[in-house]
Enzyme design. Structure first.
Site, PDB file in Angstrom:
ATOM      1  N   HIS A  13       4.283  -1.860   2.641  1.00 39.63           N
ATOM      2  CA  HIS A  13       4.433  -1.824   1.178  1.00 39.63           C
ATOM      3  C   HIS A  13       5.370  -0.719   0.718  1.00 39.63           C
ATOM      4  O   HIS A  13       5.240  -0.210  -0.396  1.00 39.63           O
ATOM      5  CB  HIS A  13       3.078  -1.625   0.514  1.00 39.63           C
ATOM      6  CG  HIS A  13       2.106  -2.750   0.704  1.00 39.63           C
ATOM      7  ND1 HIS A  13       1.505  -3.023   1.905  1.00 39.63           N
ATOM      8  CD2 HIS A  13       1.628  -3.669  -0.167  1.00 39.63           C
ATOM      9  CE1 HIS A  13       0.684  -4.053   1.760  1.00 39.63           C
ATOM     10  NE2 HIS A  13       0.737  -4.466   0.518  1.00 39.63           N
ATOM     11  N   HIS A  65      -3.033 -13.042  -5.685  1.00 37.11           N
ATOM     12  CA  HIS A  65      -2.933 -11.895  -6.601  1.00 37.11           C
ATOM     13  C   HIS A  65      -1.495 -11.661  -7.016  1.00 37.11           C
ATOM     14  O   HIS A  65      -0.564 -11.993  -6.288  1.00 37.11           O
ATOM     15  CB  HIS A  65      -3.557 -10.621  -6.033  1.00 37.11           C
ATOM     16  CG  HIS A  65      -2.960 -10.018  -4.787  1.00 37.11           C
ATOM     17  ND1 HIS A  65      -2.877 -10.671  -3.581  1.00 37.11           N
ATOM     18  CD2 HIS A  65      -2.454  -8.780  -4.552  1.00 37.11           C
ATOM     19  CE1 HIS A  65      -2.361  -9.860  -2.662  1.00 37.11           C
ATOM     20  NE2 HIS A  65      -2.068  -8.704  -3.223  1.00 37.11           N
TER      21      HIS A  65
HETATM   22  C1  DHB Z   1      -3.495  -4.520  -4.728  1.00 37.33           C
HETATM   23  C2  DHB Z   1      -3.437  -5.535  -3.784  1.00 37.33           C
HETATM   24  C3  DHB Z   1      -2.583  -5.418  -2.669  1.00 37.33           C
HETATM   25  O1  DHB Z   1      -2.431  -6.383  -1.716  1.00 37.33           O
HETATM   26  C4  DHB Z   1      -1.828  -4.267  -2.497  1.00 37.33           C
HETATM   27  O2  DHB Z   1      -1.095  -4.166  -1.374  1.00 37.33           O
HETATM   28  C5  DHB Z   1      -1.875  -3.260  -3.451  1.00 37.33           C
HETATM   29  C6  DHB Z   1      -2.709  -3.379  -4.568  1.00 37.33           C
HETATM   30  C7  DHB Z   1      -4.411  -4.609  -5.905  1.00 37.33           C
HETATM   31  O3  DHB Z   1      -5.004  -5.666  -6.195  1.00 37.33           O
HETATM   32  O4  DHB Z   1      -4.609  -3.555  -6.581  1.00 37.33           O
HETATM   33 FE    FE Z   2      -0.722  -5.879  -0.335  1.00 33.92          FE
END
Ligand code: DHB
Ligand code: FE
Length: 280
Positions: free
Chosen positions: A59, A193
């Site tokens: 990330h 998400h």
């Molecule tokens: C969130 C989800 C993720 O996969 C990530 O890498 C960072 C944050 C979240 O839902 O806050």
């Molecule tokens: Fe993530």
């Protein structure tokens, strides 16, 4: 010969690390999520893997937008976490399995996958949180690590079909490995998400169910959609399902049993899911 003991899939939201740090497992917000992990912990205690091959996405801690490999495989003796900016305590380091890393790398290149080989590699929450959940209170991780990072961040992303093929090629590499390790394959991230933009907070339970229902019996069903269609269906970060697809390919074709499944909405912005599959 090495044995693949099974596959473990889970979401990897950073806030989970904060909840563990603060001991919030029984808090009403967190309990339905953390209650999904004793079966994973019991299963791991039974099958006792000594190596983990982990499909995840970086990330921004190790790769940033200036250099983004499509597929990167670690070949380091040790993998450290570093401050990612979430206010989390630093996670424990991992010991690498260098010979297995190089064997997988050589086998993937032989099979014409143009991967990036990383002899230095920082690992982020996407790798550490699944271990914190699987092995709570461990002083030291019980498995050595081979990390495989997939670009789910900066377009163009690899297709789901290509990621399944990568996973299958990793399985082929494991089949030709001479060691007698017990290997667990792990896929992290998802499910639906979206953290940013107009659809921030987007979740799609129907698509998540489709993914979980087909993962064991028909993983190719998850590869029919283009990555842009997967983003539409699951959100900009829901496309982390690619990591699950890679891990599913690596565990081998047949699945004997779905050992466990948990699904809870939301954890932070994420439809949080956990699954364990055992190979045929
Ligand atoms: C969130 C989800 C993720 O996969 C990530 O890498 C960072 C944050 C979240 O839902 O806050
Ligand atoms: Fe993530």
């Amino acid at each position: 010969m090495a044995e693949i003991v099974g596959a473990y899939f889970t979401s990897h939201v950073p806030a989970i690390g904060g909840a563990i740090h603060r001991g919030l497992q029984q808090d009403p917000y967190w309990k339905p999520f953390f209650d999904g992990f004793p079966p994973v912990q019991e299963w791991l205690a039974k099958v006792k893997p000594d190596v983990a091959i982990v499909f995840y996405n970086d990330h921004g801690l190790n790769f940033f937008l200036d250099k983004m490999p499509t597929f990167a495989v670690g070949a380091a003796a040790q993998y450290d976490n570093a401050d990612e900016g979430w206010g989390l305590p630093l996670f424990k380091s991992f010991e690498g399995h260098l010979p297995l890393s190089w064997h997988i790398i050589e086998s993937l290149v032989e099979d014409e996958f143009d991967i990036t080989t990383c002899q230095k590699m920082l690992i982020d929450h996407a790798l550490s949180i699944p271990f914190e959940l699987a092995y709570p209170n461990a002083d030291k991780w019980p498995t050595k690590l081979v990390p495989i990072a997939i670009n789910t961040v900066q377009h163009p992303l690899p297709s789901a079909k290509r990621v399944l093929a990568l996973g299958q090629a990793v399985n082929k590499a494991i089949q030709s490995w001479q060691g007698d390790e017990r290997i667990v394959v792990i896929g992290t991230g998802g499910l639906s998400h979206q953290l940013d933009g107009e659809r921030a907070g987007f979740i799609n339970q129907d698509y998540d169910k489709f993914c979980m229902d087909n993962l064991s019996v028909d993983p190719a069903a998850l590869t029919k959609d283009s990555v842009h269609e997967i983003v539409r269906l699951s959100g900009t970060q829901g496309v982390e399902i690619l990591n699950w697809i890679g891990a599913r390919g690596a565990m081998g074709e047949g699945v004997a049993a779905e050992i466990h499944r948990n699904y809870h909405i939301p954890i932070s912005n994420t439809a949080a899911a956990t699954m364990v599959l055992e190979p045929a």
